[in-house]
Design an enzyme around this catalytic site. Structure first.
Site, PDB file in Angstrom:
ATOM      1  N   TRP A  77      11.185  23.962   8.275  1.00  0.00           N
ATOM      2  CA  TRP A  77       9.841  23.772   7.721  1.00  0.00           C
ATOM      3  C   TRP A  77       8.871  24.230   8.784  1.00  0.00           C
ATOM      4  CZ3 TRP A  77       6.465  23.892   4.227  1.00  0.00           C
ATOM      5  CH2 TRP A  77       5.204  23.359   4.422  1.00  0.00           C
ATOM      6  N   ASN A 102      14.686  21.160  16.338  1.00  0.00           N
ATOM      7  CA  ASN A 102      13.903  20.311  15.434  1.00  0.00           C
ATOM      8  C   ASN A 102      12.919  19.538  16.289  1.00  0.00           C
ATOM      9  OD1 ASN A 102      12.980  18.675  13.328  1.00  0.00           O
ATOM     10  ND2 ASN A 102      14.564  17.139  13.721  1.00  0.00           N
ATOM     11  N   GLU A 503      -1.756  -1.216  -6.267  1.00  0.00           N
ATOM     12  CA  GLU A 503      -0.453  -0.566  -6.326  1.00  0.00           C
ATOM     13  C   GLU A 503       0.588  -1.499  -6.940  1.00  0.00           C
ATOM     14  OE1 GLU A 503       2.736   2.149  -5.770  1.00  0.00           O
ATOM     15  OE2 GLU A 503       0.566   2.347  -6.055  1.00  0.00           O
ATOM     16  N   LYS A 507       2.767  -0.680 -10.333  1.00  0.00           N
ATOM     17  CA  LYS A 507       4.228  -0.705 -10.399  1.00  0.00           C
ATOM     18  C   LYS A 507       4.710  -1.597 -11.542  1.00  0.00           C
ATOM     19  CE  LYS A 507       5.311   2.163  -7.413  1.00  0.00           C
ATOM     20  NZ  LYS A 507       4.100   2.839  -7.899  1.00  0.00           N
ATOM     21  N   GLU A 510       4.052   0.096 -14.878  1.00  0.00           N
ATOM     22  CA  GLU A 510       4.849   1.310 -15.041  1.00  0.00           C
ATOM     23  C   GLU A 510       6.249   1.021 -15.556  1.00  0.00           C
ATOM     24  OE1 GLU A 510       3.845   4.904 -11.991  1.00  0.00           O
ATOM     25  OE2 GLU A 510       4.540   3.058 -11.066  1.00  0.00           O
ATOM     26  N   HIS A 526     -16.872 -12.906 -11.270  1.00  0.00           N
ATOM     27  CA  HIS A 526     -17.617 -11.874 -11.991  1.00  0.00           C
ATOM     28  C   HIS A 526     -16.858 -11.369 -13.211  1.00  0.00           C
ATOM     29  CE1 HIS A 526     -20.750 -11.492  -8.876  1.00  0.00           C
ATOM     30  NE2 HIS A 526     -19.753 -11.776  -8.042  1.00  0.00           N
ATOM     31  N   LYS A 626       8.066  12.069 -13.394  1.00  0.00           N
ATOM     32  CA  LYS A 626       7.965  11.943 -11.943  1.00  0.00           C
ATOM     33  C   LYS A 626       6.767  12.712 -11.403  1.00  0.00           C
ATOM     34  CE  LYS A 626       9.212  10.584  -7.905  1.00  0.00           C
ATOM     35  NZ  LYS A 626       8.930   9.190  -7.544  1.00  0.00           N
TER      36      LYS A 626
END
Length: 631
Positions: A77, A102, A503, A507, A510, A526, A626
């Site tokens: 990469w 690397n 999050e 999850k 989902e 509120h 995905k």
């Protein structure tokens, strides 16, 4: 992050090296290559752009059989230098020394300048080529390859895992590591090296894990390992429980569960070669990163879904730690409005796949706007001096559209993520964002060394903190049983935990199809309090921070209205003393960076086990994919 593999054997190692590269392809695949010492001791090399299959095809086209019993290979990469055959590894110096690498050699420019004066010629734009030249230079003074490597690496600054072969010692493979992982695979009359055990599982299950600063001299029948002080040491041989033919899920019932438990390793991979024991390596964002970061005055983050939540967490970090203004926006909104693009803004796009349609379109909008600004009445010199609107992508896929269209790229190195509900991709995005905050702060002298060291130490502890959080799975499974007949849930958090609550709610909805919403705990009065009754589970995140007492008051408001309280708290938060609360005392010793990452692990487990109870398709929930590659 790149992948390396090498071997010394009595048989032809090319098929083994190619298979190893394929297993390491997740680490990068913009180019690849193999260097061999053939039966006559000559050094041969084949390199190719693109995926490993391109390298295989090129090897088949060689005019003479490409075989050898000693060799090294690499899948790349790009960090220094664009993807090209010249920049592909292995790098060779004067047909004598071949190297795969690397990591990042931070002082390569100084080394290169010195080597040019000594008459060495460079054929690539990479930092790795200085390694080959440095070893060759030392071999002029000694015929001992191990000694030459040891002397050469003493001048390197940065991180590296190295595989080295040389014509003067055609039966030896040298391996060295500092900051980047490297393992030795133990065979019978043959030995191998690789970045990851998975690359060598087809040939062995016995491994030596090199430690920081180790240098190994590897032959068919022997292995010598020297520590950072040059002392001969014994490293234990460990047996891997993994098998090359095993089903990918292993002992896990679902990919999501597997990927949740892969997060300690994913964090290690995300940090690899990007931090030392004391500091962040700014160059991990690219050779021009420090110069770019030094000039920016604000950050604009653009993302969708889970990646958007990662950006919201980072907003707190940018403004709390280094006082840098940060805005976060959903990509599907950003792309369709007319934003005012300010000069000296770093635009950060975040995407697991790098192909998210709205995020990619938002980046293209920025690039178009930038081009328009460049075509104004300013002279080229004035434009160069005035216009500073760089882009950075944070992504898990090396050859994605997002990475190709960004000025800077930082891969999350989460590895393949198959479950639709993102887990380890989110965690590694947060890790990279933490590195970005430190890198910008360091570039602008807004982060003192003591503060940087504290964050670095916290990141080093993070894999262990996640392991500890995962140990609470049984308690979370028991709590999940209370959701059997539930159709709604409310998540609460304050400060940096509010995006984590968002999050958690995402999850749950989902994969369990429960309607879930997240609110800042201070917003209960509120509106959300109207939803609270005995049928509404309320999940709260309670770290030990300055807002804890205020959060306790918010939870009392819920309790007074009959809400079912589920609290994930610090071991010293004392919320567990409250009656009628379901509490998991799961976290201790976390800081402002590690806390949101670690608490999120608990919410992932909760969502997973609720989905099991609901009987939904965990890995492929209805109506979702995905990667959202269409609008």
């Amino acid at each position: 992050m790149c992948g390396i593999v090498g071997g010394v054997a009595e048989r032809n190692v090319v098929p083994i090296l190619l298979l190893g590269l394929k297993r390491l392809e997740y680490r990068g695949y913009d180019s690849s290559g193999i260097a061999l010492l053939n039966n006559t001791g000559e050094l041969r090399r084949v390199r190719s752009i693109g995926k490993i299959k391109n390298l295989e095809a090129k090897i088949e086209q060689e005019p003479e059989p490409f075989t050898g019993s000693v060799g090294i290979a690499h899948t790349r990469w790009a960090t220094h230098g664009v993807p090209s055959e010249n920049n592909a590894h292995p790098h060779i110096c004067n047909n004598k020394v071949a190297v795969v690498h690397n990591g990042i050699i931070e002082n390569y420019q100084q080394l290169k300048a010195s080597q040019l004066q000594s008459g060495y010629k460079f054929t690539s734009e990479t930092d790795t080529e200085v390694i080959a030249h440095a070893i060759h230079q030392q071999l002029d003074a000694t015929d001992d390859l191990l000694k030459a490597v040891t002397q050469a690496i003493s001048a390197f600054k940065g991180a590296y895992a190295l595989g080295i072969v040389a014509v003067n010692d055609p039966e030896t493979l040298i391996a060295a590591r500092k900051g980047s992982p490297l393992v030795i695979g133990i065979g019978i009359g043959e030995h191998f090296i690789a970045s990851d055990v998975s690359a060598l599982l087809p040939v062995t299950q016995s491994f030596i894990f090199l430690e920081e600063g180790d240098v190994a001299k590897i032959k068919r029948q022997s292995i010598e390992i020297y520590d950072v002080n040059g002392k001969l040491v014994d490293r234990p041989i460990k047996q891997s429980s993994l098998r090359s033919h095993a089903v990918e899920l292993g002992e896990h019932k679902h990919y999501m569960h597997k990927e949740i438990f892969e997060q300690p390793k994913a964090v290690i991979d995300a940090l690899e070669g990007r931090i030392t024991q004391e500091q962040v390596l700014i160059s991990s964002f690219g050779p021009q990163a420090e110069a770019i970061f030094n000039k920016i005055q604000q950050v604009q983050i653009i993302a969708c879904g889970t990646s958007y939540h990662a950006g919201l967490v980072a907003k707190y970090w940018f403004e709390d730690y280094i006082g840098l203004p940060c805005q976060v926006e959903v990509a599907s909104e950003y792309r369709y409005r007319n934003p005012v693009i300010q000069n000296n803004t770093l635009f950060v796009t975040i995407s697991q796949s790098g192909e998210t349609a709205d995020t990619l379109a938002a980046l293209q909008k920025i690039n178009t706007s930038r081009m328009s600004l460049q075509q104004n009445d300013l002279s080229p010199l004035e434009t160069k001096e005035v216009l500073n609107i760089p882009t950075l992508s944070i992504c898990n896929v090396a050859e994605s559209s997002l990475t190709r269209e960004s000025d800077l790229t930082c891969l999350t190195h989460a590895g393949p993520e198959i479950g639709v509900a993102s887990t380890k991709a989110f965690t590694t995005q947060l890790v990279v964002l933490a590195l970005l905050v430190m890198s910008i702060g360091k570039s602008q002298n807004k982060m003192v060394e003591e503060q940087e060291n504290r964050i670095i130490q916290g990141l080093h502890k993070l894999p262990g903190l996640i392991e500890k959080a995962l140990q609470h799975e049984e308690a979370i499974r028991n709590i999940a049983e209370s959701f059997t007949d539930k159709h709604n849930a409310l998540f609460l958090g304050r400060g940096v935990m509010y995006p984590i609550a968002m999050e958690g709610a995402l999850k749950l909805k989902e994969i369990s199809y429960i309607h879930a919403e997240a609110y800042p705990a201070g917003e209960l009065k509120h509106g959300p309090l109207a939803l609270i009754d005995e049928n509404m589970p309320v999940i709260a995140i309670a770290p030990l921070d300055d807002l804890l007492e205020k959060l306790k008051s918010n939870l009392q408001e819920v309790k007074a209205r009959g809400g079912q309280m589920i609290v994930f708290e610090d071991e010293q938060s004392d919320i567990s003393s409250e009656t009628d609360y379901k509490v998991v005392k799961a976290i201790a010793g976390v800081g402002r960076i590690t806390a949101p990452i670690t608490y999120n692990i608990l919410l992932q487990l909760l969502s997973y086990h609720v989905a099991l109870i609901k009987g939904t398709d965990v890995d492929q929930p209805r109506n979702l994919a995905k990667s959202v590659t269409v609008e």
